[in-house]
Every structure is written in C-alpha cells, then in structure tokens.
Design an enzyme around this catalytic site. Structure first.
Site, PDB file in Angstrom:
ATOM      1  N   ASP A  50      -6.599  -2.918   7.663  1.00 37.66           N
ATOM      2  CA  ASP A  50      -7.289  -1.607   7.559  1.00 37.66           C
ATOM      3  C   ASP A  50      -7.492  -1.121   6.014  1.00 37.66           C
ATOM      4  OD1 ASP A  50      -7.894   1.161   8.868  1.00 37.66           O
ATOM      5  OD2 ASP A  50      -6.797   1.485   7.086  1.00 37.66           O
ATOM      6  N   TYR A  84      -9.674   2.739  -1.683  1.00 38.87           N
ATOM      7  CA  TYR A  84      -8.261   2.045  -2.053  1.00 38.87           C
ATOM      8  C   TYR A  84      -8.528   1.032  -3.531  1.00 38.87           C
ATOM      9  CZ  TYR A  84      -6.726   3.535   2.867  1.00 38.87           C
ATOM     10  OH  TYR A  84      -6.610   4.249   3.781  1.00 38.87           O
ATOM     11  N   LYS A 124     -13.729   2.037   5.109  1.00 39.70           N
ATOM     12  CA  LYS A 124     -14.199   3.454   5.302  1.00 39.70           C
ATOM     13  C   LYS A 124     -15.205   3.894   4.298  1.00 39.70           C
ATOM     14  CE  LYS A 124      -9.355   4.035   6.826  1.00 39.70           C
ATOM     15  NZ  LYS A 124      -8.538   3.295   6.032  1.00 39.70           N
ATOM     16  N   HIS A 130     -14.332   8.406   6.303  1.00 42.59           N
ATOM     17  CA  HIS A 130     -12.893   8.518   6.003  1.00 42.59           C
ATOM     18  C   HIS A 130     -12.249  10.067   6.201  1.00 42.59           C
ATOM     19  CE1 HIS A 130      -9.984   6.721   3.042  1.00 42.59           C
ATOM     20  NE2 HIS A 130      -9.213   7.379   3.639  1.00 42.59           N
TER      21      HIS A 130
HETATM   22  P1  NAD Z   1       3.167   4.218   6.176  1.00 44.50           P
HETATM   23  O1  NAD Z   1       3.743   5.317   7.041  1.00 44.50           O
HETATM   24  O2  NAD Z   1       2.892   2.896   6.688  1.00 44.50           O
HETATM   25  O3  NAD Z   1       4.548   4.058   5.111  1.00 44.50           O
HETATM   26  C1  NAD Z   1       4.340   3.007   4.085  1.00 44.50           C
HETATM   27  C2  NAD Z   1       5.662   2.974   3.212  1.00 44.50           C
HETATM   28  O4  NAD Z   1       6.933   2.924   4.324  1.00 44.50           O
HETATM   29  C3  NAD Z   1       5.969   2.032   2.261  1.00 44.50           C
HETATM   30  O5  NAD Z   1       5.400   2.002   1.093  1.00 44.50           O
HETATM   31  C4  NAD Z   1       7.649   1.859   2.370  1.00 44.50           C
HETATM   32  O6  NAD Z   1       8.033   2.821   1.403  1.00 44.50           O
HETATM   33  C5  NAD Z   1       7.789   2.220   3.861  1.00 44.50           C
HETATM   34  N1  NAD Z   1       7.946   1.135   4.511  1.00 44.50           N
HETATM   35  C6  NAD Z   1       7.199   0.295   5.126  1.00 44.50           C
HETATM   36  N2  NAD Z   1       7.740  -0.840   5.895  1.00 44.50           N
HETATM   37  C7  NAD Z   1       9.133  -0.255   5.843  1.00 44.50           C
HETATM   38  C8  NAD Z   1      10.378  -0.993   6.542  1.00 44.50           C
HETATM   39  N3  NAD Z   1      10.285  -2.132   7.314  1.00 44.50           N
HETATM   40  N4  NAD Z   1      11.390  -0.371   6.290  1.00 44.50           N
HETATM   41  C9  NAD Z   1      11.817   0.644   5.281  1.00 44.50           C
HETATM   42  N5  NAD Z   1      10.711   1.228   4.808  1.00 44.50           N
HETATM   43  C10 NAD Z   1       9.250   0.759   5.001  1.00 44.50           C
HETATM   44  O7  NAD Z   1       1.988   4.935   5.258  1.00 44.50           O
HETATM   45  P2  NAD Z   1       0.675   4.586   4.838  1.00 44.50           P
HETATM   46  O8  NAD Z   1       0.692   3.157   4.106  1.00 44.50           O
HETATM   47  O9  NAD Z   1      -0.088   5.818   4.167  1.00 44.50           O
HETATM   48  O10 NAD Z   1      -0.242   4.361   6.333  1.00 44.50           O
HETATM   49  C11 NAD Z   1      -0.532   3.067   6.938  1.00 44.50           C
HETATM   50  C12 NAD Z   1      -2.000   2.750   6.584  1.00 44.50           C
HETATM   51  O11 NAD Z   1      -2.953   3.695   7.141  1.00 44.50           O
HETATM   52  C13 NAD Z   1      -2.417   2.644   5.032  1.00 44.50           C
HETATM   53  O12 NAD Z   1      -2.053   1.503   4.572  1.00 44.50           O
HETATM   54  C14 NAD Z   1      -4.092   2.701   5.199  1.00 44.50           C
HETATM   55  O13 NAD Z   1      -4.462   1.482   5.767  1.00 44.50           O
HETATM   56  C15 NAD Z   1      -3.922   4.049   6.579  1.00 44.50           C
HETATM   57  N6  NAD Z   1      -4.140   5.236   6.033  1.00 44.50           N
HETATM   58  C16 NAD Z   1      -5.373   5.959   6.263  1.00 44.50           C
HETATM   59  C17 NAD Z   1      -5.423   7.370   5.730  1.00 44.50           C
HETATM   60  C18 NAD Z   1      -6.630   7.922   6.239  1.00 44.50           C
HETATM   61  O14 NAD Z   1      -6.960   9.088   5.564  1.00 44.50           O
HETATM   62  N7  NAD Z   1      -7.507   7.550   6.987  1.00 44.50           N
HETATM   63  C19 NAD Z   1      -4.338   8.021   4.947  1.00 44.50           C
HETATM   64  C20 NAD Z   1      -3.382   7.254   4.772  1.00 44.50           C
HETATM   65  C21 NAD Z   1      -3.233   5.836   5.340  1.00 44.50           C
END
Ligand code: NAD
Length: 275
Positions: free
Chosen positions: A45, A50, A75, A108
């Site tokens: 994704d 990004y 997106k 998005h």
């Molecule tokens: P997430 O909830 O996946 O959190 C990521 C963070 O969690 C990492 O940076 C790290 O600090 C922690 N983490 C990850 N794995 C871990 C583990 N095993 N143990 C401990 N801590 C851990 O947040 P995200 O990246 O914002 O969301 C996932 C994906 O969703 C994004 O990468 C993106 O592709 C998508 N996204 C979309 C939107 C949108 O507006 N459509 C917004 C935000 C994210």
C-alpha cells in the site's frame, strides 16, 4: 499458512494482510520493500504523496515475482482531484511504479471543501474502464461522502481505507460499509505508535496466552474483525514479525476484550479538515 483473501464487490480478490509504506524513506524504500517481499508480503500500500512509488517499483521489478501474484495500491493526492488531473496523476504513478496497472486506486481524502471528490470518482471509473486500475475505492470517506459517490455514479467503491485500531473502531462507518458491500481497510492499524496500544494489559494478556507479541495480537484482531490491514515498519525483524500472524487465533473472549478498548480516539487527521 497462506494469507487469507477477501473478495471485493467487483469480484476481485485482495490479500487481507499487506505492507504499508507511509513514512518509509524514499532512499530506503527499495531495500525495505524487498525485505517485505522476502518475508512473504505480496500486497503493498503506497500513495503518490508518500514520494516512494519509484522505490516500491524498483523492489517489485527486482523481485522477479510474477505480476499476477502482487497486489499494488496507490492513491490520488488531494491536489490532483478533478478529471484531467486525476488522469494525469494515475499515469505519473504508473510510470513511477514501472507498472501498466495497479490493483487498487484510491481517492486519498474526500477534501469536502473543494467538492471535487465526486468528479474525481467519475474519473476513477474511467481509469478502471481503461484497465489502469483493476479495482477502485476511496479513503477517509465518511458516510455522507460514500452516499454521494454511490448516488452519483454507477460504481460502489470496492474499499474505504480509514483510520482504524482498537481505540478507534469507527463502528458507524464500518457498519455502513458492510451494509453496502464496501470492504474496510484499516490504516494506522497499530495506532501509528501514538498511544500505548501495545502496552495495554488486555493486549498483553492475549500476547502471553498465545506466545505472540502485542503487535501480532493487534494485527490478528484486525484480520479476525474482517479488516484488510497493512502495518508499516522499516525494521526487518518487525516486518517479519508483523507477517507472522497466520498460525494462531484469538478466542471470542479475547476479541471481545480488545473490542471493548474503543474510545473514539483518533490519532490522525479528521476527514473534514485534511486538505
Ligand atoms: P501503523 O499503525 O502501521 O504504525 C506503524 C508504526 O508502528 C511503526 O512506525 C512503528 O513505530 C510501530 N510498529 C510497527 N511494527 C511494530 C512492532 N512489530 N512492534 C512494535 N512497534 C511496531 O501506522 P501507519 O504506517 O500510519 O499505517 C499503516 C499504513 O496505512 C501506512 O503505511 C499507509 O500505507 C497506510 N496509511 C494510509 C493513510 C490514509 O490516509 N489513507 C494514512 C496513514 C497510513
């Protein structure tokens, strides 16, 4: 154990577990996505905003994995909403990704102040008809935005990608989506590390019971809830850890306990406010 798939309302299958690359450094994206593909992820994704579509594309090309085994989402950024701008934006994304089509293209954010999301949705219908995206959907849409695109077009979005984690379950939007055949993708599935989700005793108890980490329990909660989920990490060990969630099952009682953590707590931007 294979990654489970869900069938979208257009008949296409999507892997329920993927890898998200928000805030993955463009200079490191090729290596990090390569780590994810080696760990077993086939669903990536990304988004134009990004800034790392090129790195994703290089990792995909270098992997040698057949295109039909991959599921790639990108997106449409807010500044590109509209008709001609959306068509130009998908072409730019495909060029950066080195692909002739993506599997899923999303609006998005609704950016309701601009009132261009219905027009953009009609452009996504054309992009789908042209074969540049196999499926189309939306992100950060609230019920009123979903109602407007459903009423104003011939296509119900295949997915709505929204902020969703145990403290922010969005039960109103998810109920509307389910009733209308729209799959839910959970962004920020781990709360983006912005509240101490992984330290909550309810999550810890389930982790101990199954010999898994707190992150694995939360990802498993998403899968068993029926969400599509793509946690992000830039750390090789965590990338593998987050994929290793297919060999255990939370009990109904554990699911109910984690369900009870909903506190209406948003960690990201509000869809009415993000421009
Ligand atoms: P997430 O909830 O996946 O959190 C990521 C963070 O969690 C990492 O940076 C790290 O600090 C922690 N983490 C990850 N794995 C871990 C583990 N095993 N143990 C401990 N801590 C851990 O947040 P995200 O990246 O914002 O969301 C996932 C994906 O969703 C994004 O990468 C993106 O592709 C998508 N996204 C979309 C939107 C949108 O507006 N459509 C917004 C935000 C994210």
């Amino acid at each position: 154990t294979p990654v489970p798939t869900l069938t979208l309302n257009d008949g296409r299958d999507i892997p329920q577990l993927g890898f998200g690359v928000f805030l993955v450094d463009p200079a490191e994206t090729e290596r990090i996505v390569t780590d994810a593909l080696e760990a077993g992820y086939r669903h990536i994704d990304t988004a134009a905003i990004y800034g790392n579509e090129e790195g994703v594309g290089r990792a995909l090309a270098a992997s040698g994995i057949p295109r039909d085994e991959l599921f790639i989402t990108t997106k449409l950024w807010n500044a590109d909403q509209g008709t001609a701008t959306a068509h130009a934006a998908i072409d730019t994304s495909l060029e950066k990704l080195g692909l002739d089509h993506v599997d899923l293209y999303l609006i998005h954010w609704p950016t309701p102040q601009k009132d261009l999301y219905l027009r953009s949705w009609l452009a996504l219908e054309e992009i789908k008809a042209q074969g540049k995206s196999t499926s189309i959907g939306v992100s950060n849409f609230q019920i009123e935005h979903l109602e407007k695109v459903i009423a104003g077009s011939d296509t119900v979005p295949a997915v709505n990608q929204i902020e969703l984690h145990p403290a922010f379950a969005q039960r109103d939007v998810t109920a509307f989506a389910r009733a209308n055949g729209i799959a839910i993708e959970a962004w920020g599935p781990l709360g983006q590390g912005k509240y101490p989700l992984l330290e909550l005793p309810e999550v810890g108890a389930a982790a101990t019971a199954h010999g898994k980490s707190a992150a694995q329990v939360v990802i498993r909660w998403h899968l068993q809830t029926g969400n599509i989920v793509f946690p992000k990490s830039s750390t090789k060990a965590r990338i593998a850890e987050n994929f290793d969630v297919l060999d255990f099952e939370l009990s109904a009682a554990e699911m109910a306990t984690i369900d009870s953590l909903d506190a209406g707590r948003r960690v990201g931007g509000h869809p009415d406010e993000v421009n």
